[in-house]
Design an enzyme around this catalytic site. Structure first.
Site, PDB file in Angstrom:
ATOM      1  N   SER A   1       0.838  -1.219   0.092  1.00  0.00           N
ATOM      2  CA  SER A   1      -0.152   0.041   0.218  1.00  0.00           C
ATOM      3  C   SER A   1       1.025   1.240  -0.012  1.00  0.00           C
ATOM      4  O   SER A   1       2.125   1.208  -0.029  1.00  0.00           O
ATOM      5  CB  SER A   1      -0.922  -0.074   1.260  1.00  0.00           C
ATOM      6  N   LYS A   2       0.179   2.365   0.062  1.00  0.00           N
ATOM      7  CA  LYS A   2       0.869   3.637   0.009  1.00  0.00           C
ATOM      8  C   LYS A   2       2.135   3.738   1.175  1.00  0.00           C
ATOM      9  O   LYS A   2       3.253   4.362   0.960  1.00  0.00           O
ATOM     10  CB  LYS A   2      -0.070   4.803   0.426  1.00  0.00           C
ATOM     11  N   ARG A   3       1.720   3.061   2.221  1.00  0.00           N
ATOM     12  CA  ARG A   3       2.871   2.910   3.265  1.00  0.00           C
ATOM     13  C   ARG A   3       4.033   2.486   2.777  1.00  0.00           C
ATOM     14  O   ARG A   3       5.206   2.809   3.496  1.00  0.00           O
ATOM     15  CB  ARG A   3       2.120   1.912   4.349  1.00  0.00           C
ATOM     16  N   HIS A   4       4.089   1.644   1.811  1.00  0.00           N
ATOM     17  CA  HIS A   4       5.348   1.039   1.301  1.00  0.00           C
ATOM     18  C   HIS A   4       6.057   2.012   0.280  1.00  0.00           C
ATOM     19  O   HIS A   4       7.040   1.507  -0.363  1.00  0.00           O
ATOM     20  CB  HIS A   4       5.170  -0.306   0.854  1.00  0.00           C
ATOM     21  N   GLY A   5       5.622   3.149   0.238  1.00  0.00           N
ATOM     22  CA  GLY A   5       6.036   4.195  -0.749  1.00  0.00           C
ATOM     23  C   GLY A   5       5.220   4.487  -2.010  1.00  0.00           C
ATOM     24  O   GLY A   5       4.256   3.465  -2.207  1.00  0.00           O
TER      25      GLY A   5
END
Ligand code: GLU
Length: 509
Positions: free
Chosen positions: A262-266
């Site tokens: 997800s966005k958390r992973h960049g």
């Protein structure tokens, strides 16, 4: 049955690697089986869909190397290929399903439904539509609807298990107890996903539905829609018998921490990788191996045609795939090395321009110089967006910072370092520019007079010229610095002579 597959994105945002992998697997499967690849735009969510995303995702798919025979931008027998243009079809079949008793009008208000949901939650049971409107006599429902009451259309879920045989996951079965009657048409008249997708896949004669496993829980509802359509009095009148397609649900892509990517992973949008100068063939090769592996051997480098040749759904893994940017970068380096230098240069130019290292429209002499710069720096980067930083050695020279640097200070503290730098500077500044030959001759001379060699010769010279004791080959870099200093650039490149002068001045202070 001829192979017909589809990629059915919703144009509500940028295309991410997960969806791109779905598109790629569909495309590979179509090409492998000489089938048809359909692009269908699922834009029934009017509020979140935007035309610009549709354009962008088509561009992204093309960039990745995918093409389609049928889609919103080409003619095909099963169009239109945007769900927003197919509302008439959804309404037509909803009416047929109502007439056949497989679907019914539901007059429950959002408040009623919410209340039901809360009650179910409070009772600790899974929320599911109660089926309250199932029992309204059809004639009464129709007259209420005609009188202007708002109603959605729901499918009557049969009282038997809903099954499908997934090509990846095997047999999947859902009890009807957990499946509430799904909405086909919302009270606004628009079609719900689980319904539209079946009408479209059916009418578009899709043979295989290959998509992310986040849709497994939707599939029993879709199976029920197929079954209801197949039970219509003359189901095959549109050339469609509403037989279930083969389903193949692809495992989730996880981040390195094993949580859903997800966005958390960049940033994981295709546009992002493209902007960073990841080559499409590298990304396609990488994505193909996310959840698929060729049979036999552990070969990893595949061109698109080679992937087509090797691809099969049998080799698709059930276990989640981990998105590993280190491996993606490894592949990208491989493809960058193999690429036509002209192509790499064309991709690199906007990247240098974006950071202001070069100006608009470089002339031929600047292109020639950049070609050599890129050639020198390329082995040191994972993707082209790292070139400007690597090119700092050429574009940004700061003698004072170099002297203040701790690592450099250790080298410069050696008494021989001063001898080497002074000797080098004296000779280097004598006449003309430092060609490779002169550079080597000067170094040789310094080696003789100072009796220094290896690190104690090279490190001080490197620090004086580049600000760092390590980096790309000096005998390639030095001529580039000289040539660069003659070019017209937003921030001029300093020649070796200038660098040595500035270094010595700063060092004396
Ligand atoms: N529009 C759906 C999505 O983007 C498509 C799902 C499907 O392939 O059926 O998730």
């Amino acid at each position: 049955m001829p192979v017909r597959v589809r990629f059915a994105p919703s144009p509500t945002g940028e295309l991410h690697v997960g969806n791109a992998r779905t598109a790629l697997f569909n495309w590979l499967f179509a090409r492998r089986n000489r089938g048809v690849f359909v692009l269908r735009i699922e834009d029934t969510d009017v509020e979140r869909s935007e035309a610009r995303y549709e354009g962008q995702l088509m561009e992204d798919l093309k960039w990745l190397g995918l093409d389609w025979e049928e889609g919103p931008d080409c003619v095909g027998d099963c169009g239109p290929y945007r769900q927003s243009e197919r509302l008439g079809l959804y309404q037509h079949y909803a009416q047929e399903l109502i007439a056949a008793g497989s679907a019914y009008y539901c007059f429950c208000s959002p408040e009623d439904l919410n209340k039901e949901r809360l009650e179910a939650q409070a009772a600790g049971s899974q929320p599911k539509y109660s089926g309250k409107c199932r029992v309204i006599p059809p004639a009464e429902a129709i007259s209420r609807k005609k009188a202007g009451e708002t109603a959605s259309v729901r499918l009557r879920i049969p009282d038997e298990p809903l099954r499908f045989d997934d090509l990846v996951g095997g047999m999947v079965e859902f009890s009807p107890d957990v499946i509430g009657d799904p909405i086909l048409l919302r009270s606004s008249g628009t079609a719900a996903y689980n319904y539209a997708v079946v009408i479209d896949d059916g009418l578009m004669q899709i043979s295989h539905v290959i998509r992310g496993d986040d849709h497994i829980s939707n599939t029993p509802r879709q199976v029920a829609v197929y079954q209801a359509l197949a039970r219509l009095p003359s189901p095959a009148t549109d050339g469609c018998d509403w037989r279930l397609p083969q389903f193949a649900h692809l495992s989730t892509i996880l981040g390195p921490d094993h949580t859903r990517l997800s966005k958390r992973h960049g940033v994981t949008s295709l546009a992002h990788f493209r902007e960073r100068g990841v080559l499409p063939e590298a990304l396609a090769n990488y994505l193909a191996l996310l959840g698929w592996a060729p049979s036999g051997g552990d070969r990893e480098i595949f061109s698109l045609p080679e992937l087509v040749e090797a691809f099969s759904l049998e080799q698709v893994s059930r276990s989640p795939a981990i998105f590993d940017s280190v491996k993606l970068h490894w592949m990208n380096r491989h493809y960058l090395k193999q690429s036509d230098p002209e192509r790499v240069l064309d991709l690199a130019i906007p990247i240098f321009r974006a950071v202001g290292q070069i100006g608009e429209s470089p002339g031929e002499d600047l292109r020639q110089w950049l070609r050599e710069v890129v050639d020198l720096l390329l082995p040191a980067v994972d993707d082209l967006s790292q070139l400007p930083e690597q090119a700092g050695v050429i574009f940004n020279y700061d003698a004072a910072a170099s002297i203040a640097n701790e690592e450099n200070q250790q080298v410069l503290a050696e008494p021989s370092a001063r001898q080497v730098i002074e000797g080098f500077a004296k000779l280097a500044q004598q006449d003309g520019e430092l060609t490779v030959e002169r550079f080597r001759a000067v170094l040789d001379q310094v080696k003789k007079t100072t009796r220094q060699k290896g690190k104690s010769l090279f490190h001080p010279v490197r620090i004086a010229l580049t600000g760092s004791p390590s980096g790309r080959q000096l005998d390639r870099l030095v001529p580039l610095l000289e040539a660069g200093s003659r070019l017209k650039l937003p921030t001029p490149v300093k020649s070796c002579r200038q660098r040595l002068m500035e270094f010595q001045q700063a060092w004396q202070r």
